[in-house]
Design a protein around this motif. Structure first.
Motif, PDB file in Angstrom:
ATOM      1  N   GLU A   1      -5.708  69.965   2.928  1.00 21.72           N
ATOM      2  CA  GLU A   1      -5.090  70.752   1.859  1.00 21.72           C
ATOM      3  C   GLU A   1      -6.096  71.076   0.749  1.00 21.72           C
ATOM      4  OE1 GLU A   1      -2.127  72.244   1.792  1.00 21.72           O
ATOM      5  OE2 GLU A   1      -1.712  71.498   3.801  1.00 21.72           O
ATOM      6  N   ALA A   2      -6.986  70.147   0.465  1.00 18.86           N
ATOM      7  CA  ALA A   2      -8.002  70.383  -0.565  1.00 18.86           C
ATOM      8  C   ALA A   2      -8.931  71.515  -0.145  1.00 18.86           C
ATOM      9  CB  ALA A   2      -8.803  69.109  -0.819  1.00 18.86           C
ATOM     10  N   ARG A   3      -9.193  71.578   1.153  1.00 20.50           N
ATOM     11  CA  ARG A   3     -10.070  72.627   1.666  1.00 20.50           C
ATOM     12  C   ARG A   3      -9.481  74.012   1.413  1.00 20.50           C
ATOM     13  NH1 ARG A   3     -11.781  70.517   6.708  1.00 20.50           N
ATOM     14  NH2 ARG A   3      -9.845  71.265   7.599  1.00 20.50           N
ATOM     15  N   LYS A   4      -8.163  74.123   1.501  1.00 19.09           N
ATOM     16  CA  LYS A   4      -7.518  75.419   1.268  1.00 19.09           C
ATOM     17  C   LYS A   4      -7.795  75.944  -0.139  1.00 19.09           C
ATOM     18  CE  LYS A   4      -3.666  74.746   4.451  1.00 19.09           C
ATOM     19  NZ  LYS A   4      -2.235  74.405   4.534  1.00 19.09           N
ATOM     20  N   TYR A   5      -7.969  75.024  -1.076  1.00 20.38           N
ATOM     21  CA  TYR A   5      -8.245  75.427  -2.457  1.00 20.38           C
ATOM     22  C   TYR A   5      -9.731  75.322  -2.772  1.00 20.38           C
ATOM     23  CZ  TYR A   5      -3.220  75.291  -2.929  1.00 20.38           C
ATOM     24  OH  TYR A   5      -1.883  75.522  -2.768  1.00 20.38           O
ATOM     25  N   ASN A   6     -10.510  75.074  -1.733  1.00 25.26           N
ATOM     26  CA  ASN A   6     -11.943  74.982  -1.905  1.00 25.26           C
ATOM     27  C   ASN A   6     -12.329  73.974  -2.978  1.00 25.26           C
ATOM     28  OD1 ASN A   6     -14.546  75.645  -1.278  1.00 25.26           O
ATOM     29  ND2 ASN A   6     -14.641  77.359  -2.729  1.00 25.26           N
ATOM     30  N   ARG A   7     -11.643  72.831  -2.984  1.00 26.92           N
ATOM     31  CA  ARG A   7     -11.953  71.812  -3.983  1.00 26.92           C
ATOM     32  C   ARG A   7     -12.072  70.443  -3.331  1.00 26.92           C
ATOM     33  NH1 ARG A   7      -6.810  69.388  -6.712  1.00 26.92           N
ATOM     34  NH2 ARG A   7      -8.408  68.609  -8.100  1.00 26.92           N
ATOM     35  N   LYS A   8     -12.523  69.506  -4.153  1.00 28.78           N
ATOM     36  CA  LYS A   8     -12.609  68.120  -3.718  1.00 28.78           C
ATOM     37  C   LYS A   8     -11.583  67.320  -4.493  1.00 28.78           C
ATOM     38  CE  LYS A   8     -17.031  66.914  -1.963  1.00 28.78           C
ATOM     39  NZ  LYS A   8     -18.199  66.144  -1.867  1.00 28.78           N
ATOM     40  N   ILE A   9     -10.745  66.598  -3.802  1.00 26.58           N
ATOM     41  CA  ILE A   9      -9.757  65.760  -4.480  1.00 26.58           C
ATOM     42  C   ILE A   9     -10.262  64.322  -4.484  1.00 26.58           C
ATOM     43  CG2 ILE A   9      -7.400  64.848  -4.400  1.00 26.58           C
ATOM     44  CD1 ILE A   9      -6.475  67.501  -3.237  1.00 26.58           C
ATOM     45  N   LYS A  10     -10.195  63.712  -5.665  1.00 28.57           N
ATOM     46  CA  LYS A  10     -10.593  62.302  -5.766  1.00 28.57           C
ATOM     47  C   LYS A  10      -9.470  61.423  -5.230  1.00 28.57           C
ATOM     48  CE  LYS A  10     -11.730  63.089 -10.151  1.00 28.57           C
ATOM     49  NZ  LYS A  10     -11.998  62.808 -11.560  1.00 28.57           N
ATOM     50  N   VAL A  11      -9.834  60.413  -4.480  1.00 27.75           N
ATOM     51  CA  VAL A  11      -8.816  59.498  -3.963  1.00 27.75           C
ATOM     52  C   VAL A  11      -9.278  58.051  -4.102  1.00 27.75           C
ATOM     53  CG1 VAL A  11      -8.054  61.197  -2.239  1.00 27.75           C
ATOM     54  CG2 VAL A  11      -9.633  59.396  -1.552  1.00 27.75           C
ATOM     55  N   LEU A  12      -8.292  57.176  -4.185  1.00 29.01           N
ATOM     56  CA  LEU A  12      -8.545  55.742  -4.098  1.00 29.01           C
ATOM     57  C   LEU A  12      -7.891  55.240  -2.823  1.00 29.01           C
ATOM     58  CD1 LEU A  12      -7.659  54.545  -7.747  1.00 29.01           C
ATOM     59  CD2 LEU A  12      -9.783  55.558  -6.910  1.00 29.01           C
ATOM     60  N   LEU A  13      -8.525  54.316  -2.171  1.00 28.47           N
ATOM     61  CA  LEU A  13      -7.898  53.675  -1.019  1.00 28.47           C
ATOM     62  C   LEU A  13      -7.011  52.553  -1.551  1.00 28.47           C
ATOM     63  CD1 LEU A  13     -10.984  53.387   1.394  1.00 28.47           C
ATOM     64  CD2 LEU A  13      -9.249  55.211   1.286  1.00 28.47           C
ATOM     65  N   GLN A  14      -5.735  52.626  -1.173  1.00 27.29           N
ATOM     66  CA  GLN A  14      -4.814  51.566  -1.589  1.00 27.29           C
ATOM     67  C   GLN A  14      -4.853  50.439  -0.556  1.00 27.29           C
ATOM     68  OE1 GLN A  14      -0.731  52.706  -2.304  1.00 27.29           O
ATOM     69  NE2 GLN A  14      -0.105  50.592  -2.718  1.00 27.29           N
ATOM     70  N   VAL A  15      -5.239  49.277  -1.013  1.00 24.58           N
ATOM     71  CA  VAL A  15      -5.414  48.150  -0.107  1.00 24.58           C
ATOM     72  C   VAL A  15      -4.301  47.130  -0.326  1.00 24.58           C
ATOM     73  CG1 VAL A  15      -6.996  46.323   0.646  1.00 24.58           C
ATOM     74  CG2 VAL A  15      -7.907  48.518  -0.137  1.00 24.58           C
ATOM     75  N   LYS A  16      -3.794  46.641   0.783  1.00 25.21           N
ATOM     76  CA  LYS A  16      -2.719  45.638   0.719  1.00 25.21           C
ATOM     77  C   LYS A  16      -3.317  44.296   0.368  1.00 25.21           C
ATOM     78  CE  LYS A  16       0.397  46.155   3.975  1.00 25.21           C
ATOM     79  NZ  LYS A  16       0.899  46.060   5.349  1.00 25.21           N
TER      80      LYS A  16
ATOM     81  N   GLU B   1      -4.944  47.674   5.456  1.00 24.08           N
ATOM     82  CA  GLU B   1      -5.560  46.378   5.652  1.00 24.08           C
ATOM     83  C   GLU B   1      -7.035  46.520   5.268  1.00 24.08           C
ATOM     84  OE1 GLU B   1      -3.834  43.802   6.405  1.00 24.08           O
ATOM     85  OE2 GLU B   1      -1.982  44.828   7.008  1.00 24.08           O
ATOM     86  N   ILE B   2      -7.644  45.413   4.915  1.00 18.04           N
ATOM     87  CA  ILE B   2      -9.048  45.443   4.490  1.00 18.04           C
ATOM     88  C   ILE B   2      -9.940  46.128   5.528  1.00 18.04           C
ATOM     89  CG2 ILE B   2     -11.061  43.985   3.970  1.00 18.04           C
ATOM     90  CD1 ILE B   2      -9.401  42.681   2.065  1.00 18.04           C
ATOM     91  N   GLU B   3      -9.734  45.785   6.789  1.00 21.09           N
ATOM     92  CA  GLU B   3     -10.587  46.358   7.836  1.00 21.09           C
ATOM     93  C   GLU B   3     -10.387  47.870   7.971  1.00 21.09           C
ATOM     94  OE1 GLU B   3     -13.137  44.942   9.226  1.00 21.09           O
ATOM     95  OE2 GLU B   3     -12.625  43.182   8.017  1.00 21.09           O
ATOM     96  N   GLU B   4      -9.138  48.304   7.806  1.00 23.14           N
ATOM     97  CA  GLU B   4      -8.864  49.752   7.856  1.00 23.14           C
ATOM     98  C   GLU B   4      -9.568  50.463   6.695  1.00 23.14           C
ATOM     99  OE1 GLU B   4      -4.488  51.008   9.016  1.00 23.14           O
ATOM    100  OE2 GLU B   4      -4.441  49.218   7.755  1.00 23.14           O
ATOM    101  N   ALA B   5      -9.518  49.852   5.528  1.00 20.73           N
ATOM    102  CA  ALA B   5     -10.157  50.450   4.347  1.00 20.73           C
ATOM    103  C   ALA B   5     -11.660  50.576   4.581  1.00 20.73           C
ATOM    104  CB  ALA B   5      -9.864  49.613   3.105  1.00 20.73           C
ATOM    105  N   LYS B   6     -12.252  49.529   5.129  1.00 24.21           N
ATOM    106  CA  LYS B   6     -13.693  49.565   5.405  1.00 24.21           C
ATOM    107  C   LYS B   6     -14.031  50.687   6.373  1.00 24.21           C
ATOM    108  CE  LYS B   6     -14.912  44.693   4.819  1.00 24.21           C
ATOM    109  NZ  LYS B   6     -15.199  43.443   5.541  1.00 24.21           N
ATOM    110  N   SER B   7     -13.204  50.818   7.406  1.00 23.45           N
ATOM    111  CA  SER B   7     -13.500  51.813   8.427  1.00 23.45           C
ATOM    112  C   SER B   7     -13.319  53.241   7.887  1.00 23.45           C
ATOM    113  CB  SER B   7     -12.650  51.498   9.668  1.00 23.45           C
ATOM    114  OG  SER B   7     -11.974  52.633  10.127  1.00 23.45           O
TER     115      SER B   7
END
Ligand SMILES: *Cc1c(COP(=O)(O)O)cnc(C)c1O
Length: 219
Positions: free
Chosen positions: A100-115, A126-132
């Protein structure tokens, strides 16, 4: 205390390097405007529909953060203006945000939410998913997002040691990932536990009820 007094009080308790995300969910535009007028520019909402209704009624220089679980089919409604999505809890969602960000030609900042909470009611990777996911990002897989940090919620408990342990797990991961590519934001802590979160290394806190008062979900 009034919203303005609450806001000043919270601000006075935050070290200068700690960002405040004022969580305005369920509260009216007029209350958000009051806090904005005191200089606050970063606000957090957890529902897409509520955010989409409020956004056009408020100043354009507000940086909106989504902090609640986000369904992939709703990303398109916020992709044009959202500043940061704090609640990336699956690869599927990350891919959708990227698309969706690509459609607006922008970069969206994100945080990974970790359990990190013991209780299993909370969303998160999960921690391992976040790492990957982070590794894929570092290897250039998602061109229209920027993973700027991590977000986590501690268990809802009176046990400060447990809260500390959970926050410390996220801080450790934050340091680990930062060795590959520097992360900016460690978002932990809400009205009840933000002082502990800061002690554990948070540099961004999400505070709602301590500013705006209790939420009434019945209206
Ligand atoms: C509602 C919410 C907050 C703010 O909670 P308060 O206890 O009102 O400060 C913070 N983070 C998330 C993810 C939330 O949903």
């Amino acid at each position: 205390m009034s919203i303005q007094e609450n806001y000043r009080d919270i601000k006075s308790r935050l070290p200068e390097n700690v960002q405040l995300v004022a969580v305005s969910k369920t509260h009216p535009v007029s209350s958000i405007q009051e806090v904005y007028d005191l200089g606050q520019k970063v606000f957090g909402e957890n529902k897409v529909q509520e955010l989409v209704e409020k956004h056009p009624l408020l100043p354009k220089d507000i940086k909106w953060h989504i902090i609640g679980h986000l369904q992939t089919n709703k990303v398109k409604y916020i992709a044009e203006f959202i500043d940061t999505i704090q609640s990336i809890d699956s690869e599927k969602l990350l891919k959708e945000v990227n698309k969706e960000a690509r459609k607006y030609n922008r970069k969206i900042k994100v945080l990974l939410q970790v359990k990190i909470a013991e209780e299993d009611t909370k969303f998160g990777l999960e921690i391992e998913e976040a790492k990957s996911l982070f590794e894929k990002f570092v290897n250039g897989e998602f061109e229209n997002i920027e993973i700027t940090g991590l977000m986590g919620m501690a268990t809802f408990t009176e046990d400060e040691n447990q809260i500390k342990n959970e926050f410390s797990v996220l801080k450790k991961l934050f340091n680990q990932l930062s060795q590959t590519k520097k992360l900016e934001t460690l978002s932990m802590g809400m009205s009840d536990d933000f002082p502990i979160a800061i002690e554990c290394g948070a540099n961004s806190v999400r505070v709602g009820s301590a500013i705006f008062g209790r939420r009434d979900y019945s209206i």
